[in-house]
Design an enzyme around this catalytic site. Structure first.
Site, mmCIF file in Angstrom:
data_model
loop_
_atom_site.group_PDB
_atom_site.id
_atom_site.type_symbol
_atom_site.label_atom_id
_atom_site.label_comp_id
_atom_site.label_asym_id
_atom_site.label_seq_id
_atom_site.Cartn_x
_atom_site.Cartn_y
_atom_site.Cartn_z
ATOM 1 N N GLU A 1 0.821 -1.220 0.000
ATOM 2 C CA GLU A 1 0.000 0.000 0.000
ATOM 3 C C GLU A 1 0.855 1.271 0.000
ATOM 4 O O GLU A 1 0.505 2.254 -0.651
ATOM 5 C CB GLU A 1 -0.917 -0.012 1.235
ATOM 6 C CG GLU A 1 -1.975 1.060 1.196
ATOM 7 C CD GLU A 1 -2.908 0.976 2.406
ATOM 8 O OE1 GLU A 1 -3.440 -0.118 2.665
ATOM 9 O OE2 GLU A 1 -3.067 2.004 3.094
ATOM 10 N N ASP A 2 1.947 1.274 0.736
ATOM 11 C CA ASP A 2 2.659 2.530 0.984
ATOM 12 C C ASP A 2 4.068 2.642 0.408
ATOM 13 O O ASP A 2 4.733 3.657 0.630
ATOM 14 C CB ASP A 2 2.762 2.776 2.501
ATOM 15 C CG ASP A 2 1.416 3.179 3.094
ATOM 16 O OD1 ASP A 2 0.549 3.632 2.336
ATOM 17 O OD2 ASP A 2 1.238 3.029 4.313
#
Ligand code: ZN
Length: 196
Positions: free
Chosen positions: A74-75
């Site tokens: 996700e990051d």
């Protein structure tokens, strides 16, 4: 030996665990948490894995590896193929369960997380619990710079809705979540009354 007993053994093979720490540390190396101390990001996945193992009694290798890696897709620029190649399909599946669809607008992602919560696998529910314990604590006690009180209160209520959707997954982690949420609410109430 049963898979979940592996890490309890004194001569457990820590190769993959160390590999996951190294992978996650490298991927998150330029990131800081949003608190005013700008804590190193890697503290967060380590705390999530610690909560799972120590408080939740989740002594399961795939769950611990996925906890260490849970924010990498996700990051960071981590690709699913990299995670599959290093840690296998089972860990990748858990990390994907923990990853929001970043193509959706933020509010929609938050609604999706509530909607998906009951449908997560058991291990993903446990990782989600540990993740939300950390985040609720941080929002109250070392909040992101510039977040007004109302936004922090909204965060707590959203996190509660996500967790309400998966109750029954791990009694110890749920108890820890409820305690952390109560302390967090107290802290924000006290701030709203003008105390620092
Ligand atoms: Zn997280």
């Amino acid at each position: 030996m049963h898979e979940s007993m592996k890490l309890q053994h004194p001569q457990a093979d820590l190769t993959l665990f160390l590999e996951a720490l190294r992978f996650s540390a490298q991927k998150h190396c330029d990131q800081r948490r949003k608190d005013s101390a700008a804590s190193p990001y890697i503290n967060h996945p380590i705390e999530v894995a610690w909560l799972l193992w120590t408080i939740g009694g989740v002594q399961d290798e795939s769950a611990i590896l996925a906890a260490i890696l849970h924010d990498t897709i996700e990051d960071t620029d981590a690709k699913p193929e990299e995670i599959r190649a290093c840690f296998g399909d089972e860990v990748l599946k858990l990390v994907l369960e923990m990853s929001d669809d970043k193509s959706l607008p933020k509010q929609e992602r938050k609604r999706e997380q509530i909607a998906h919560s009951p449908r997560l696998s058991l291990r993903a529910k446990q990782i989600r619990l540990a993740d939300k314990i950390c985040n609720v604590h941080d929002i109250a006690f070392s909040p992101p710079d510039g977040w007004p009180l109302a936004r922090r209160i909204d965060y707590l209520e959203w996190a509660r809705e996500v967790i309400d959707g998966l109750r029954g997954a791990n009694a110890m982690l749920e108890e820890r979540f409820d305690e952390t949420l109560a302390l967090a609410r107290q802290k924000l109430t006290s701030e709203s009354e003008g105390n620092p």
